[in-house]
Write a protein that holds these residues in place. Structure first.
Motif, PDB file in Angstrom:
ATOM      1  N   THR A  86       0.582  -1.338   7.740  1.00 55.70           N
ATOM      2  CA  THR A  86       1.961  -1.852   7.722  1.00 55.70           C
ATOM      3  C   THR A  86       2.578  -1.785   9.111  1.00 55.70           C
ATOM      4  O   THR A  86       3.220  -2.745   9.561  1.00 55.70           O
ATOM      5  CB  THR A  86       2.815  -1.037   6.734  1.00 55.70           C
ATOM      6  OG1 THR A  86       2.208  -1.113   5.448  1.00 55.70           O
ATOM      7  CG2 THR A  86       4.226  -1.562   6.654  1.00 55.70           C
ATOM      8  N   ASP A  89       2.574  -3.390  -2.573  1.00 54.72           N
ATOM      9  CA  ASP A  89       1.375  -2.588  -2.802  1.00 54.72           C
ATOM     10  C   ASP A  89       0.683  -2.233  -1.483  1.00 54.72           C
ATOM     11  O   ASP A  89       0.250  -1.098  -1.282  1.00 54.72           O
ATOM     12  CB  ASP A  89       0.396  -3.337  -3.709  1.00 54.72           C
ATOM     13  CG  ASP A  89       0.866  -3.414  -5.157  1.00 54.72           C
ATOM     14  OD1 ASP A  89       1.798  -2.668  -5.526  1.00 54.72           O
ATOM     15  OD2 ASP A  89       0.291  -4.238  -5.912  1.00 54.72           O
ATOM     16  N   LEU A  90       0.583  -3.201  -0.572  1.00 54.73           N
ATOM     17  CA  LEU A  90      -0.034  -2.931   0.726  1.00 54.73           C
ATOM     18  C   LEU A  90       0.757  -1.911   1.526  1.00 54.73           C
ATOM     19  O   LEU A  90       0.189  -1.019   2.167  1.00 54.73           O
ATOM     20  CB  LEU A  90      -0.166  -4.218   1.527  1.00 54.73           C
ATOM     21  CG  LEU A  90      -1.349  -5.112   1.186  1.00 54.73           C
ATOM     22  CD1 LEU A  90      -1.264  -6.430   1.953  1.00 54.73           C
ATOM     23  CD2 LEU A  90      -2.657  -4.421   1.507  1.00 54.73           C
ATOM     24  N   ARG A  91       2.060  -2.022   1.507  1.00 52.78           N
ATOM     25  CA  ARG A  91       2.902  -1.082   2.254  1.00 52.78           C
ATOM     26  C   ARG A  91       2.749   0.340   1.716  1.00 52.78           C
ATOM     27  O   ARG A  91       2.752   1.302   2.485  1.00 52.78           O
ATOM     28  CB  ARG A  91       4.359  -1.512   2.205  1.00 52.78           C
ATOM     29  CG  ARG A  91       4.653  -2.717   3.058  1.00 52.78           C
ATOM     30  CD  ARG A  91       6.137  -3.092   2.976  1.00 52.78           C
ATOM     31  NE  ARG A  91       6.399  -4.318   3.684  1.00 52.78           N
ATOM     32  CZ  ARG A  91       6.664  -4.381   4.985  1.00 52.78           C
ATOM     33  NH1 ARG A  91       6.689  -3.287   5.705  1.00 52.78           N
ATOM     34  NH2 ARG A  91       6.880  -5.534   5.566  1.00 52.78           N
ATOM     35  N   CYS A  92       2.624   0.468   0.401  1.00 56.81           N
ATOM     36  CA  CYS A  92       2.490   1.802  -0.202  1.00 56.81           C
ATOM     37  C   CYS A  92       1.110   2.397   0.056  1.00 56.81           C
ATOM     38  O   CYS A  92       0.979   3.594   0.313  1.00 56.81           O
ATOM     39  CB  CYS A  92       2.731   1.734  -1.712  1.00 56.81           C
ATOM     40  SG  CYS A  92       4.432   1.371  -2.147  1.00 56.81           S
ATOM     41  N   ARG A  93       0.083   1.576   0.000  1.00 56.69           N
ATOM     42  CA  ARG A  93      -1.287   2.081   0.111  1.00 56.69           C
ATOM     43  C   ARG A  93      -1.716   2.363   1.542  1.00 56.69           C
ATOM     44  O   ARG A  93      -2.507   3.277   1.787  1.00 56.69           O
ATOM     45  CB  ARG A  93      -2.268   1.071  -0.491  1.00 56.69           C
ATOM     46  CG  ARG A  93      -2.176   0.983  -1.975  1.00 56.69           C
ATOM     47  CD  ARG A  93      -3.203   0.036  -2.503  1.00 56.69           C
ATOM     48  NE  ARG A  93      -3.026  -0.160  -3.932  1.00 56.69           N
ATOM     49  CZ  ARG A  93      -3.655  -1.072  -4.626  1.00 56.69           C
ATOM     50  NH1 ARG A  93      -4.495  -1.892  -4.024  1.00 56.69           N
ATOM     51  NH2 ARG A  93      -3.449  -1.196  -5.919  1.00 56.69           N
ATOM     52  N   ASP A  94      -1.250   1.574   2.501  1.00 54.44           N
ATOM     53  CA  ASP A  94      -1.744   1.709   3.873  1.00 54.44           C
ATOM     54  C   ASP A  94      -0.601   1.603   4.880  1.00 54.44           C
ATOM     55  O   ASP A  94      -0.327   0.540   5.423  1.00 54.44           O
ATOM     56  CB  ASP A  94      -2.793   0.632   4.138  1.00 54.44           C
ATOM     57  CG  ASP A  94      -3.622   0.908   5.376  1.00 54.44           C
ATOM     58  OD1 ASP A  94      -3.285   1.856   6.118  1.00 54.44           O
ATOM     59  OD2 ASP A  94      -4.601   0.177   5.603  1.00 54.44           O
TER      60      ASP A  94
END
Length: 110
Positions: free
Chosen positions: A26, A17-22
């Motif tokens: 990343t 989720d973190l990689r996709c959102r920001d």
């Protein structure tokens, strides 16, 4: 203590989720991961170490010089009053370290 399968899945989901959102976050985290544990190491050059050592020695010598130069002269206490004559000792109270009543009474003029 290792993580359970459930905890590993949750962490993997949070990471995705973190990689996709920001993506910027990343990239920063990946750059830090590549540097490894040495990124927090303190690098002090020999020149810096010698300068710090000289400063410590100089301050120590300065402190010692101040102590020596401000020491009482000729057995005088720091207040500047002369010490008691040889053979005369003052009776001090063990509690207050002040002259006892008998010494104070003996100083009263008759």
């Amino acid at each position: 203590m290792s993580l359970s399968d459930r905890e590993r899945r949750l962490l993997a989901q949070i990471e995705r989720d973190l990689r996709c959102r920001d993506p910027r976050f990343t990239r920063r985290i990946e750059a830090l991961s590549r540097q490894g544990p040495q990124r927090f190491a303190c690098h002090v050059s020999t020149r810096q170490f010698v300068c710090i050592l000289l400063a410590v020695v100089a301050l120590t010598l300065l402190s010692a010089a101040v102590l020596v130069l401000t020491a009482p002269e000729g057995g005088r206490p720091p207040g500047g009053r002369p010490s008691a004559p040889a053979g005369h000792t003052k009776a001090l109270s063990p509690v207050t370290a002040r002259p006892t009543m008998s010494v104070l009474i003996s100083r009263v003029p008759s």
